[in-house]
Design a protein around this motif. Structure first.
Motif, PDB file in Angstrom:
ATOM      1  N   MET A   1       1.077  -1.270  -0.045  1.00  0.00           N
ATOM      2  CA  MET A   1       0.019  -0.041  -0.042  1.00  0.00           C
ATOM      3  C   MET A   1       0.849   1.217  -0.064  1.00  0.00           C
ATOM      4  N   LYS A   2       0.761   2.210  -0.938  1.00  0.00           N
ATOM      5  CA  LYS A   2       1.517   3.229  -0.949  1.00  0.00           C
ATOM      6  C   LYS A   2       0.568   4.506  -0.597  1.00  0.00           C
ATOM      7  N   VAL A   3       1.475   5.153   0.400  1.00  0.00           N
ATOM      8  CA  VAL A   3       0.891   6.344   0.832  1.00  0.00           C
ATOM      9  C   VAL A   3       1.674   7.646   0.923  1.00  0.00           C
ATOM     10  N   PHE A   4       1.066   8.586   0.217  1.00  0.00           N
ATOM     11  CA  PHE A   4       1.584   9.900  -0.127  1.00  0.00           C
ATOM     12  C   PHE A   4       1.448  10.954   0.925  1.00  0.00           C
ATOM     13  N   ILE A   5       2.257  11.523   1.558  1.00  0.00           N
ATOM     14  CA  ILE A   5       2.287  12.743   2.639  1.00  0.00           C
ATOM     15  C   ILE A   5       2.741  14.038   1.679  1.00  0.00           C
ATOM     16  N   TYR A  14       8.324  11.274  15.662  1.00  0.00           N
ATOM     17  CA  TYR A  14       7.636  10.170  16.139  1.00  0.00           C
ATOM     18  C   TYR A  14       6.708   9.545  14.695  1.00  0.00           C
ATOM     19  N   PHE A  15       6.588  10.066  13.756  1.00  0.00           N
ATOM     20  CA  PHE A  15       5.959   9.261  12.656  1.00  0.00           C
ATOM     21  C   PHE A  15       6.864   8.243  12.194  1.00  0.00           C
ATOM     22  N   ASP A  16       8.408   8.418  12.267  1.00  0.00           N
ATOM     23  CA  ASP A  16       9.302   7.540  11.840  1.00  0.00           C
ATOM     24  C   ASP A  16       8.916   6.185  12.763  1.00  0.00           C
ATOM     25  N   GLU A  17       8.338   6.205  13.918  1.00  0.00           N
ATOM     26  CA  GLU A  17       8.073   4.935  14.800  1.00  0.00           C
ATOM     27  C   GLU A  17       6.970   4.229  14.125  1.00  0.00           C
ATOM     28  N   ILE A  18       6.002   4.792  12.969  1.00  0.00           N
ATOM     29  CA  ILE A  18       5.078   4.212  12.409  1.00  0.00           C
ATOM     30  C   ILE A  18       5.591   3.865  11.148  1.00  0.00           C
ATOM     31  N   ILE A  19       6.252   4.785  10.309  1.00  0.00           N
ATOM     32  CA  ILE A  19       6.826   4.266   9.019  1.00  0.00           C
ATOM     33  C   ILE A  19       7.812   3.243   9.305  1.00  0.00           C
ATOM     34  N   ASN A  20       8.534   3.066  10.068  1.00  0.00           N
ATOM     35  CA  ASN A  20       9.295   1.955  10.145  1.00  0.00           C
ATOM     36  C   ASN A  20       8.689   0.584  10.572  1.00  0.00           C
ATOM     37  N   ARG A  21       7.288   0.331  10.950  1.00  0.00           N
ATOM     38  CA  ARG A  21       6.547  -0.706  11.301  1.00  0.00           C
ATOM     39  C   ARG A  21       5.421  -1.202  10.427  1.00  0.00           C
ATOM     40  N   ALA A  22       4.820  -0.045   9.854  1.00  0.00           N
ATOM     41  CA  ALA A  22       3.678  -0.285   9.186  1.00  0.00           C
ATOM     42  C   ALA A  22       3.930  -0.869   7.744  1.00  0.00           C
ATOM     43  N   LYS A 328       1.394   0.766  28.918  1.00  0.00           N
ATOM     44  CA  LYS A 328       2.127   1.477  28.004  1.00  0.00           C
ATOM     45  C   LYS A 328       2.002   0.895  26.744  1.00  0.00           C
ATOM     46  N   LYS A 329       1.832  -0.529  26.769  1.00  0.00           N
ATOM     47  CA  LYS A 329       1.843  -1.183  25.411  1.00  0.00           C
ATOM     48  C   LYS A 329       0.615  -0.801  24.509  1.00  0.00           C
ATOM     49  N   ARG A 330      -0.485  -0.163  25.103  1.00  0.00           N
ATOM     50  CA  ARG A 330      -1.326   0.388  23.886  1.00  0.00           C
ATOM     51  C   ARG A 330      -0.872   1.537  23.407  1.00  0.00           C
ATOM     52  N   PHE A 331       0.386   2.029  23.814  1.00  0.00           N
ATOM     53  CA  PHE A 331       0.883   3.357  22.930  1.00  0.00           C
ATOM     54  C   PHE A 331       2.351   2.735  22.278  1.00  0.00           C
ATOM     55  N   SER A 332       2.582   1.282  22.088  1.00  0.00           N
ATOM     56  CA  SER A 332       3.763   0.887  21.559  1.00  0.00           C
ATOM     57  C   SER A 332       3.586   1.232  19.967  1.00  0.00           C
ATOM     58  N   PRO A 333       4.763   1.404  19.344  1.00  0.00           N
ATOM     59  CA  PRO A 333       4.690   1.704  17.874  1.00  0.00           C
ATOM     60  C   PRO A 333       4.283   0.695  17.002  1.00  0.00           C
ATOM     61  N   ASN A 334       4.648  -0.464  17.537  1.00  0.00           N
ATOM     62  CA  ASN A 334       4.047  -1.696  16.827  1.00  0.00           C
ATOM     63  C   ASN A 334       2.364  -1.837  16.736  1.00  0.00           C
ATOM     64  N   GLU A 335       1.947  -1.531  17.865  1.00  0.00           N
ATOM     65  CA  GLU A 335       0.243  -1.397  17.776  1.00  0.00           C
ATOM     66  C   GLU A 335      -0.326  -0.290  17.188  1.00  0.00           C
ATOM     67  N   TYR A 340      -2.919   2.176  12.243  1.00  0.00           N
ATOM     68  CA  TYR A 340      -2.963   2.914  10.992  1.00  0.00           C
ATOM     69  C   TYR A 340      -2.969   2.265   9.865  1.00  0.00           C
ATOM     70  N   GLU A 341      -2.309   1.145   9.541  1.00  0.00           N
ATOM     71  CA  GLU A 341      -2.703   0.161   8.546  1.00  0.00           C
ATOM     72  C   GLU A 341      -3.910  -0.150   8.312  1.00  0.00           C
ATOM     73  N   SER A 342      -4.373  -0.853   9.324  1.00  0.00           N
ATOM     74  CA  SER A 342      -5.865  -1.147   9.434  1.00  0.00           C
ATOM     75  C   SER A 342      -6.879  -0.269   8.996  1.00  0.00           C
ATOM     76  N   PHE A 343      -6.804   1.254   9.451  1.00  0.00           N
ATOM     77  CA  PHE A 343      -7.694   2.186   9.112  1.00  0.00           C
ATOM     78  C   PHE A 343      -7.526   2.482   7.674  1.00  0.00           C
ATOM     79  N   PHE A 344      -6.259   2.496   7.115  1.00  0.00           N
ATOM     80  CA  PHE A 344      -6.191   2.801   5.679  1.00  0.00           C
ATOM     81  C   PHE A 344      -6.726   1.796   4.892  1.00  0.00           C
ATOM     82  N   LYS A 345      -6.696   0.364   5.445  1.00  0.00           N
ATOM     83  CA  LYS A 345      -7.446  -0.615   4.446  1.00  0.00           C
ATOM     84  C   LYS A 345      -8.817  -0.478   4.508  1.00  0.00           C
ATOM     85  N   GLU A 346      -9.258  -0.083   5.742  1.00  0.00           N
ATOM     86  CA  GLU A 346     -10.731   0.036   5.973  1.00  0.00           C
ATOM     87  C   GLU A 346     -11.349   1.080   4.921  1.00  0.00           C
TER      88      GLU A 346
END
Length: 351
Positions: A1-5, A14-22, A328-335, A340-346
């Motif tokens: 899935m390609k995402v354009f910002i 902070y967004f690197d934490e998402i980019i590196n895992r999604a 704290k786990k609910r704020f983990s970057p993996n979660e 993010y990925e799930s919402f994009f797909k939805e």
């Protein structure tokens, strides 16, 4: 899935934490760099689209035409980091924010407060999802030997080090920060602010020969009765290696925000299990409540008493407890990346 910002990457990692895992391919660029291969257009900071310049009417029309083209092949997702630019006291970006909100297919909110307060600003068929700000997990694995004490030429030994990590953006925040610090009862307290608002900016009418006197007078006016050795103000973005060292050595982190919807400083403190003074504003209150962290009501009159109460509560928090670490786990970057990925797909599946 390609995402354009459609803007430059923000200096906050902070967004690197998402980019590196999604499981997404993120691309940053000028809004005209878009092509139909992108499934999602995700706007993080609207003001960054025009490189922080106030857009003209012609530029807004050009952007609107571009958005209309985007939505023929892609879904437009707004991450609501804030309801307006941090530096926009006069709301000069208001038309830009309204334009983007008008066409949003989905909104990522960093807390339920945001949904309750701003859902009305978006189309009725727009999808809303709460996805918390991730922890700065990559910083917690930092092994740098950078030393903040050497950098700013101060000794933290036997000091109660209080720091404000995020940029101070206004005189209002300067006043709140100093009010918080002065209310602390510790006699050995030391305030470290690496990225201070230039509250000593000299008016044009002040003659050149009086500038040093003016600087001295303004600083003493706001900092009184603090002594010079009780605080350090820097005026630049602090490098991450030094920031990590400062956070680790700090006894307390303060978040002197009054109007913000969110603050990365809160998640920085949570990442490193630090005691904090957290204002009761925006989404910060929800996150603090989830972890049992105290917040301060900025409208209460007995400020000094409230600060002391918060310090007492902080002393009782067991950051190493299973309950806290589990929270704290609910704020983990993996979660967060998965959400993010799930919402994009939805949104992509939505007709």
């Amino acid at each position: 899935m390609k995402v354009f910002i459609p803007h430059k990457k923000d200096r906050n990692i902070y967004f690197d934490e998402i980019i590196n895992r999604a499981n997404c391919e993120f691309s940053f660029g000028y809004f005209k760099d878009y092509d139909a291969s992108f499934s999602i257009v995700n706007i993080q900071f609207p003001e960054a689209i025009f490189d922080l310049a106030i857009p003209s009417k012609e530029q807004l029309i050009e952007l609107e035409n571009a958005i209309i083209q985007w939505r023929k092949n892609s879904k437009l997702v707004v991450t609501l980091n804030d309801d307006k630019s941090h530096y926009d006291e006069e709301n000069k970006y208001g038309d830009l924010f309204k334009l983007i909100n008008k066409y949003a297919d989905g909104v990522i909110h960093l807390g339920q407060y945001s949904v309750d307060s701003y859902k009305k600003d978006f189309p009725s068929n727009c999808k809303h999802k709460v996805v918390f700000h991730p922890l700065y997990e990559s910083l917690n694995t930092n092994t740098s030997k950078e030393n903040i004490e050497e950098k700013i030429k101060l000794d933290f030994n036997e000091k109660y080090v209080v720091s404000v990590i995020g940029a101070i953006r206004s005189l209002e925040e300067v006043k709140l920060m100093l009010k918080m610090f002065k209310a602390l009862p510790q006699k050995n307290k030391l305030l470290i602010v690496p990225n201070m608002f230039n509250f000593k900016e000299i008016p044009k009418f002040v003659p050149y020969r009086f500038r040093k006197i003016y600087n001295y007078w303004v600083e003493k006016r706001y900092c009184y009765p603090l002594k010079n050795e009780q605080y350090f103000f820097g005026y630049n973005f602090i490098e991450y290696d030094l920031m990590v060292d400062l956070v680790k050595k700090a006894s307390l982190l303060m978040i002197p925000r009054k109007r913000n919807l969110n603050s990365g400083n809160l998640y920085l403190g949570i990442t490193f299990d630090k005691a904090m003074i957290i204002p009761k504003i925006g989404n910060l209150t929800e996150t603090a409540n989830l972890l049992g962290l105290p917040v301060i009501d900025l409208e209460q009159h007995n400020f000094k008493k409230n600060i002391k109460q918060i310090l007492k509560i902080n002393e009782k928090i067991d950051f190493s407890s299973d309950k806290y670490q589990e929270g704290k786990k609910r704020f983990s970057p993996n979660e967060i990346a998965n959400q993010y990925e799930s919402f994009f797909k939805e949104l992509i599946k939505k007709k």
